[in-house]
Design a protein around this motif. Structure first.
Motif, PDB file in Angstrom:
ATOM      1  N   CYS A 469       0.850  -1.193   0.000  1.00  0.00           N
ATOM      2  CA  CYS A 469       0.000   0.000   0.000  1.00  0.00           C
ATOM      3  C   CYS A 469       0.884   1.241   0.000  1.00  0.00           C
ATOM      4  O   CYS A 469       1.867   1.325   0.754  1.00  0.00           O
ATOM      5  CB  CYS A 469      -0.895  -0.019   1.238  1.00  0.00           C
ATOM      6  N   HIS A 471       0.346   4.064   1.102  1.00  0.00           N
ATOM      7  CA  HIS A 471       0.182   4.965   2.246  1.00  0.00           C
ATOM      8  C   HIS A 471       1.302   4.743   3.259  1.00  0.00           C
ATOM      9  O   HIS A 471       2.148   5.595   3.449  1.00  0.00           O
ATOM     10  CB  HIS A 471      -1.200   4.739   2.883  1.00  0.00           C
ATOM     11  N   ALA A 472       1.306   3.565   3.902  1.00  0.00           N
ATOM     12  CA  ALA A 472       2.330   3.322   4.930  1.00  0.00           C
ATOM     13  C   ALA A 472       2.931   1.937   4.808  1.00  0.00           C
ATOM     14  O   ALA A 472       3.551   1.458   5.743  1.00  0.00           O
ATOM     15  CB  ALA A 472       1.739   3.527   6.316  1.00  0.00           C
ATOM     16  N   GLY A 473       2.712   1.288   3.666  1.00  0.00           N
ATOM     17  CA  GLY A 473       3.477   0.081   3.383  1.00  0.00           C
ATOM     18  C   GLY A 473       2.885  -1.241   3.829  1.00  0.00           C
ATOM     19  O   GLY A 473       3.564  -2.261   3.768  1.00  0.00           O
ATOM     20  N   CYS A 474       1.623  -1.287   4.293  1.00  0.00           N
ATOM     21  CA  CYS A 474       1.015  -2.589   4.606  1.00  0.00           C
ATOM     22  C   CYS A 474       0.682  -3.312   3.305  1.00  0.00           C
ATOM     23  O   CYS A 474       0.664  -2.704   2.241  1.00  0.00           O
ATOM     24  CB  CYS A 474      -0.254  -2.400   5.437  1.00  0.00           C
ATOM     25  N   CYS A 487      -6.776  -2.175   1.996  1.00  0.00           N
ATOM     26  CA  CYS A 487      -5.660  -2.200   2.927  1.00  0.00           C
ATOM     27  C   CYS A 487      -6.173  -2.385   4.363  1.00  0.00           C
ATOM     28  O   CYS A 487      -7.023  -1.616   4.822  1.00  0.00           O
ATOM     29  CB  CYS A 487      -4.859  -0.904   2.823  1.00  0.00           C
ATOM     30  N   CYS A 489      -4.748  -1.802   7.100  1.00  0.00           N
ATOM     31  CA  CYS A 489      -4.195  -0.912   8.131  1.00  0.00           C
ATOM     32  C   CYS A 489      -5.027   0.348   8.340  1.00  0.00           C
ATOM     33  O   CYS A 489      -5.488   0.623   9.446  1.00  0.00           O
ATOM     34  CB  CYS A 489      -2.748  -0.580   7.795  1.00  0.00           C
ATOM     35  N   HIS A 490      -5.239   1.136   7.283  1.00  0.00           N
ATOM     36  CA  HIS A 490      -6.006   2.381   7.467  1.00  0.00           C
ATOM     37  C   HIS A 490      -7.139   2.513   6.460  1.00  0.00           C
ATOM     38  O   HIS A 490      -7.661   3.605   6.250  1.00  0.00           O
ATOM     39  CB  HIS A 490      -5.074   3.597   7.370  1.00  0.00           C
ATOM     40  N   GLY A 491      -7.474   1.407   5.793  1.00  0.00           N
ATOM     41  CA  GLY A 491      -8.661   1.417   4.935  1.00  0.00           C
ATOM     42  C   GLY A 491      -8.458   1.973   3.543  1.00  0.00           C
ATOM     43  O   GLY A 491      -9.431   2.195   2.827  1.00  0.00           O
ATOM     44  N   GLY A 492      -7.209   2.207   3.125  1.00  0.00           N
ATOM     45  CA  GLY A 492      -6.998   2.638   1.749  1.00  0.00           C
ATOM     46  C   GLY A 492      -7.514   1.569   0.795  1.00  0.00           C
ATOM     47  O   GLY A 492      -7.416   0.371   1.090  1.00  0.00           O
ATOM     48  N   PRO A 505      -4.276   6.684   1.020  1.00  0.00           N
ATOM     49  CA  PRO A 505      -3.180   6.699   0.046  1.00  0.00           C
ATOM     50  C   PRO A 505      -3.385   7.785  -1.002  1.00  0.00           C
ATOM     51  O   PRO A 505      -4.517   8.064  -1.402  1.00  0.00           O
ATOM     52  CB  PRO A 505      -3.270   5.310  -0.605  1.00  0.00           C
TER      53      PRO A 505
HETATM   54 FE1  FES Z   1      -2.559   1.201   3.579  1.00  0.00          FE
HETATM   55 FE2  FES Z   1      -2.330   2.967   5.486  1.00  0.00          FE
HETATM   56  S1  FES Z   1      -0.918   1.453   4.928  1.00  0.00           S
HETATM   57  S2  FES Z   1      -3.989   2.666   4.144  1.00  0.00           S
END
Ligand code: FES
Length: 514
Positions: A469, A471-474, A487, A489-492, A505
């Motif tokens: 992802c 955004h933060a790599g999940c 995603c 982690c934060h719903g992206g 993201p």
């Molecule tokens: Fe995917 Fe934050 S790591 S939405």
């Protein structure tokens, strides 16, 4: 029968009944706006963005709404459209975490949101199926009954009209039922298209298919970049759930998916619920009726789970099974899901972003009560920009410090994010041949030594993406029901080509050539 004419696009593959109402924004707006300077730019054209935009434009501000998809593309196009003065965070919980006065304020803000919707519908003649109904909450076992009695008493203390009753409006056996007076429902896209029309008639501008990729704070305003366009404004409002990028709200709000069915019943019309009914199970369920294309449909929803965690197809199966227990279902006319964010301490974050110079605002963490909190966000943020005192500003302030109430959840959610960041990297299976993938299926797999998010469309064409992802790599997971990469982690969320369909993201998933 589903409507076969043009439908408004949404951030998913399934179709909600609301999508037959198509927004009327002309592409010409892009060309005519050019590089503009505005008083306020609102990012996101759902109920939050359009309510705020209309209230500000009406007060004389020059506003621009930028929407990454079409009007109602996000959660407003997939809501189940309940208007409630009770919430997923219950009054006993709010009392215990924020105090009795705060619980009363939350109740008052719900009543005010209801009044704002009513007033806008009347003022602009919006034909949006708005109906006021009773809402029933019922328990099915002793533990739930104890909780329900507490909800009854705390709701009364907060000033909500509620009473114990002898029925729950649905054929689900119950122990105790309480009835909330003056709840409501409407057609969310008819409603926000009414707001849109009023906003445009007052001179407001809306640009669709305009993805905001960056903003820069200026001394007395904000500069925004969207593709090749740059816009400036005195104030910027993110009405997009989470603001883009990695912010404190990425960790204070957890993304959830919610599931809804629109069912045609064999039962007679009088057997459909007349009100709104909610159980207290975990995950919970609810019922209501909406007349769509001239026929009543039973709307059944629930089976919520954290985004990217459980199997969306299974959630639909469970929901249908649940409905069959209590109703003679003739057919499933609609099935759809949408996303909402659960705030760590139970209350939404609405208002000025503490980390900014004071010109950026957010509205997020609405839980499953987006129509109400989206509407009151419009009032709170427009008041703050106009310099009008607002009774709820402090209560919902994004900068509030409330470490006790949500601390355990906060730790849990962050541990969960960290777990996904690490564990998902080890959890992938090997794939020797792409033929192992079925049409319409997506999978995270190690293929020729490389971890990939692979998707095969209905015609057998394979698209390979990086599963990381942006955004933060999940690692993202495939959502078969909505044909998206979600995603955990934060719903992206990303479509099958890797394009961002739901923030935070800001960049698409990387394409990989295989
Ligand atoms: Fe995917 Fe934050 S790591 S939405």
């Amino acid at each position: 029968m589903k409507n076969t004419k043009e439908i408004n696009p949404r951030d998913g593959h399934t179709e909600s009944p609301w999508q037959s109402v198509v927004s009327s924004v002309s592409d010409a707006a892009y060309a005519s706006t050019g590089t503009g300077i505005f008083d306020v730019i609102i990012v996101g054209a759902g109920i939050t963005g359009l309510t705020t935009a209309l209230l500000l434009q009406k007060a004389g501000k020059k506003c621009l709404v930028l929407e990454a998809g079409k009007v109602g593309f996000g959660t407003t196009g997939g809501t189940s459209a309940h208007l409630n003065t009770f919430y997923d965070a219950t009054y006993p919980e709010i009392e215990s975490d924020f105090g009795k006065q705060a619980a009363k304020q939350v109740a008052d803000s719900g009543k005010e949101a209801m009044a704002i919707i009513d007033a806008l519908v009347k003022e602009y003649g919006i034909d949006c199926d708005l109906e006021y109904k009773d809402g029933y909450l019922f328990s099915e076992n002793e533990k739930e009954t104890v909780q329900l009695r507490e909800i009854l008493e705390a709701s009364k203390r907060a000033g909500i009209a509620v009473a114990e009753v002898e029925n729950n409006d649905v054929p689900v056996p119950f122990k105790l039922a309480i009835r909330f007076a003056h709840q409501g429902q409407f057609h969310p896209l008819k409603y926000i298209n009414g707001l849109l029309k009023a906003f445009q008639q007052l001179g407001g501008t809306v640009i669709e298919n305009c993805f905001v990729s960056a903003h820069k704070e200026l001394d007395n305003g904000v500069e925004l970049v969207a593709g090749e366009h740059t816009f400036q404004a005195g104030h910027l409002i993110y009405a997009t759930h989470l603001p883009p990028g990695i912010t404190a709200f990425s960790f204070r709000c957890a993304p959830y998916r919610s599931y809804v069915l629109g069912l045609r019943l064999k039962d007679k019309a009088e057997n459909y619920p007349t009100g709104l009914a909610y159980d207290m199970q975990e995950p919970y369920h609810y019922f209501r009726t909406h007349v769509v294309n001239g026929e009543p449909l039973l709307i059944v929803g629930g089976e919520d789970h954290k985004t990217g965690h459980d199997d969306p197809e299974q959630a639909f199966v469970n929901l249908e099974k649940y409905a069959h227990q209590y109703y003679q279902v003739e057919s499933v006319v609609y099935r759809w899901s949408s996303q909402y964010y659960v705030p760590v301490d139970g209350l939404p974050y609405i208002g000025r972003l503490g980390a900014s110079k004071g010109n950026i605002y957010i509205a997020t963490g609405f839980n499953g009560n987006g129509m109400m909190f989206g509407t009151i966000s419009g009032k709170i943020i427009s008041d703050q920009i106009l310099g009008v005192e607002n009774l709820y500003g402090d209560l919902y302030a994004p900068a509030r410090l409330k470490p006790v109430a949500g601390f355990c959840e906060f730790v849990k959610e962050n541990a969960d994010v960290a777990w996904h960041f690490v564990a998902d990297r080890f959890g992938t299976e090997d794939m020797d041949k792409l033929s192992e993938l079925k049409n319409g299926e997506g999978k995270i797999a190690e293929f020729k030594g490389q971890k990939l998010a692979v998707y095969k469309d209905q015609k057998g064409k394979v698209t390979a993406l990086s599963p990381v992802c942006t955004h933060a790599g999940c690692f993202v997971n495939f959502n078969t029901a909505e044909q998206s990469w979600d995603c955990p982690c934060h719903g992206g969320r990303f479509d099958t080509s890797g394009k961002v369909i739901c923030g935070p993201p800001q960049a698409d998933l990387l394409r990989v050539d295989i």
